[in-house]
Design a protein around this motif. Structure first.
Motif, PDB file in Angstrom:
ATOM      1  N   ASP A   1      33.812  63.268  -0.919  1.00 27.87           N
ATOM      2  CA  ASP A   1      32.658  63.743  -0.156  1.00 27.87           C
ATOM      3  C   ASP A   1      31.906  64.872  -0.863  1.00 27.87           C
ATOM      4  N   GLY A   2      32.325  65.193  -2.078  1.00 27.54           N
ATOM      5  CA  GLY A   2      31.586  66.151  -2.890  1.00 27.54           C
ATOM      6  C   GLY A   2      32.045  67.589  -2.793  1.00 27.54           C
ATOM      7  N   HIS A   3      33.208  67.836  -2.214  1.00 23.85           N
ATOM      8  CA  HIS A   3      33.713  69.200  -2.056  1.00 23.85           C
ATOM      9  C   HIS A   3      34.738  69.525  -3.140  1.00 23.85           C
ATOM     10  N   ARG A   4      34.651  70.722  -3.693  1.00 22.17           N
ATOM     11  CA  ARG A   4      35.678  71.194  -4.630  1.00 22.17           C
ATOM     12  C   ARG A   4      36.938  71.482  -3.817  1.00 22.17           C
TER      13      ARG A   4
ATOM     14  N   GLN B   1      48.815  65.820  -5.855  1.00 17.85           N
ATOM     15  CA  GLN B   1      47.739  66.164  -4.927  1.00 17.85           C
ATOM     16  C   GLN B   1      46.506  66.662  -5.689  1.00 17.85           C
ATOM     17  N   ALA B   2      46.728  67.453  -6.742  1.00 18.17           N
ATOM     18  CA  ALA B   2      45.609  67.897  -7.571  1.00 18.17           C
ATOM     19  C   ALA B   2      44.948  66.705  -8.259  1.00 18.17           C
ATOM     20  N   GLU B   3      45.770  65.765  -8.736  1.00 20.45           N
ATOM     21  CA  GLU B   3      45.217  64.558  -9.344  1.00 20.45           C
ATOM     22  C   GLU B   3      44.371  63.783  -8.338  1.00 20.45           C
ATOM     23  N   ALA B   4      44.822  63.753  -7.079  1.00 22.83           N
ATOM     24  CA  ALA B   4      44.039  63.080  -6.042  1.00 22.83           C
ATOM     25  C   ALA B   4      42.694  63.767  -5.837  1.00 22.83           C
ATOM     26  N   ALA B   5      42.681  65.084  -5.987  1.00 22.10           N
ATOM     27  CA  ALA B   5      41.444  65.850  -5.846  1.00 22.10           C
ATOM     28  C   ALA B   5      40.576  65.782  -7.097  1.00 22.10           C
ATOM     29  N   GLY B   6      41.103  65.190  -8.165  1.00 27.88           N
ATOM     30  CA  GLY B   6      40.339  65.060  -9.397  1.00 27.88           C
ATOM     31  C   GLY B   6      40.258  66.322 -10.217  1.00 27.88           C
ATOM     32  N   ILE B   7      41.247  67.211 -10.074  1.00 23.84           N
ATOM     33  CA  ILE B   7      41.238  68.475 -10.814  1.00 23.84           C
ATOM     34  C   ILE B   7      42.551  68.652 -11.559  1.00 23.84           C
TER      35      ILE B   7
END
Length: 513
Positions: free
Chosen positions: A30-33, A62-68
């Motif tokens: 959804d575009g949120h950091r 979980q960080a990988e899921a967030a793309g970071i």
């Protein structure tokens, strides 16, 4: 204004880690950091950051899921059990000391302020923080010094979702009992309940949902169906079920010895998703059989687990498999066990013991803990199944306290070319002369897809099978598909717009206060 939401559970292993990963994926989509956070993690599955800091594996995926990129601030305190009563305490990625449960309970107030500072630092860099609790917030004997459940929710001023696992049975009692044991101010933080791992007709569950909402005055914001896509487990609790005892009928049988202090069994997820592999964990009393590959995994108590193998006759099973030409691979502690001897019992208190004697090498423990991300190249070998990966690039990480010296009857398994981004040239692991027994300190070895398929195809060749005709996705690519599938399923079965409203309302109230 940074938003936050906390996921707590009615018990351990109710699916908190996976749901946090799903929320991280959704908010990132959804575009949120977005970043995950867990103040205190107790697990033997860990990972090493680019800076050489050790953190819990759950916050990594979980960080990988967030793309970071994973950041040690996402898990400031990690406890790695070395026995039933004692754990290594790791703070901000560095080993501090070993403590028993009571000493750590008394020490926790000193960590509270540090944990809060780390959380605020992470929150300042992101739009949304998804916080994970540990165990249950209803552990009333631990509440006065809590830093990971309601104590953390208070520090972060976060609203709470309570997750209950219907597959365990007694889901409504678990929800009601947990909420009943919370203090009034704590119960006010709980803004919704998620019933997880549901299999069946939702219409039959609906009357129970209506009654539990009336009894607790807390809404059920979603009923999440059973999610069977491959993702990583936080700790060894997952090995107590049948998840890793399925997959019969596949062509290759790979057996992993289930040690009492097994560490980083996430190393083998990349094998489990291969279409031709049946991966099974072998416990005491279970038949080892004649697998295509036998793996001795990492351990947080190498000498203690080596004694366990001997006390239960599993060492004889391993030697019998070797005599039947079964290839054997040891990772980290498993590599150490395969040698002739292991000395200086820093972890277990055992001064010295003989190893399994299948590799010509000796290990001596040292106080300094090695924690590095590594790049390496598999060595070219003259013979054996492990020769298949010769010359291929490997990536992973090392977490160990031992230094291993090779004898004349062994050669290195790989050459390290980089440690934490710094160029190096250093031998890793060992292989015997026949090329059928190998060991390595590299965790995540099978995350290198070309090496993994080369090894599996060599195992297939031993069985008279041809190579797979269709390309197979690596573990990293497979996880990305699973994250997207998880997010899609959560959007369909959990009221995500409501969660946004809960976070924004709570943040607005906090600013007004």
């Amino acid at each position: 204004m940074t938003l936050s939401i906390m996921v707590q559970g009615t018990a351990s292993d109710v699916g908190k880690s996976v749901l946090v990963a799903g929320l991280c994926r959704i908010f990132a989509q959804d575009g949120h950091r977005t970043a995950p956070f867990k103040a205190q993690n107790m697990a033997l599955n860990s990972w090493i950051t680019r800076a050489g800091a050790e953190m819990g594996r759950a916050q990594v995926f979980q960080a990988e899921a967030a793309g970071i990129e994973p950041d040690v601030r996402m898990n400031p305190v990690l406890l790695k059990p070395t026995s039933d009563r004692k754990s290594q305490v790791i703070v901000m990625g560095q080993a501090l000391c070993h403590m028993d449960a009571m000493d750590y309970h008394l020490y926790k107030p000193q960590l509270r302020e540090r944990v809060g500072e780390v959380y605020r630092s992470l929150a300042a860099d992101h739009d949304i923080i998804v916080i994970e609790g540990a165990g249950s917030p209803a552990e009333i004997n631990l509440r006065d010094r809590d830093i990971v459940n309601m104590g953390m929710a208070e520090q972060a001023n976060a609203p709470v979702l309570l997750v209950a696992d219907i597959d365990k049975g007694g889901v409504f009692a678990a929800i009601y009992g947990t909420l009943a044991l919370l203090r009034p101010g704590e119960k006010d933080r709980v803004k919704g309940v998620i019933i997880n791992k549901f299999r069946g007709d939702l219409a039959l569950l609906r009357p129970g949902i209506e009654q539990i909402e009336a009894l607790t005055d807390v809404p059920v914001v979603g009923v999440m169906p059973w999610f069977d896509e491959p993702l990583e487990d936080e700790d060894g609790v997952a090995l107590q079920g049948d998840k890793y005892r399925r997959g019969g009928g596949r062509e290759l049988d790979i057996a992993v010895i289930q040690l009492p202090h097994i560490a980083n069994f996430s190393d083998f997820n990349a094998l489990a998703v291969q279409p031709d592999v049946r991966l099974r964990y072998v416990k005491r009393g279970e038949s080892l059989g004649v697998p295509d590959l036998l793996i001795i995994p990492g351990s947080k108590n190498t000498l203690g687990d080596l004694a366990y193998l001997r006390d239960n006759g599993i060492d004889a099973d391993i030697h019998r498999a070797h005599g039947q030409s079964v290839p054997i691979l040891g990772i980290c502690g498993g590599f150490q066990m395969l040698g002739r001897r292991v000395a200086d019992g820093i972890e277990s208190g055992i001064a010295e013991t003989g190893g399994l004697g299948l590799l010509d090498c000796d290990t001596r423990f040292e106080p300094r803990k090695i924690t590095t991300q590594v790049e390496a190249g598999a060595r070219a070998l003259p013979a054996g199944v492990f020769a298949a990966g010769g010359g291929m690039a490997l990536t992973g990480y090392e977490i160990h306290m031992g230094q291993t010296t090779l004898g004349a009857g062994a050669r290195p398994f790989a050459t390290l070319t980089s440690q934490n981004g710094r160029a190096c040239r250093q031998d890793d692991g060992a292989v015997n002369a026949a090329g059928d027994v190998a060991g390595s300190y590299i965790h995540g070895l099978f995350d290198s897809p070309l090496f993994t398929r080369a090894l599996l195809d060599a195992l297939r060749e031993r069985r008279g099978l041809g190579k797979l005709d269709t390309p197979v996705a690596g573990w990293r690519e497979r996880k990305e598909l699973s994250f997207d599938a998880l997010a899609s399923q959560m959007r369909a079965h959990i009221d995500i717009p409501l969660l946004y409203r809960i976070m924004r309302r709570h943040a607005a109230k906090g600013e007004q206060a």
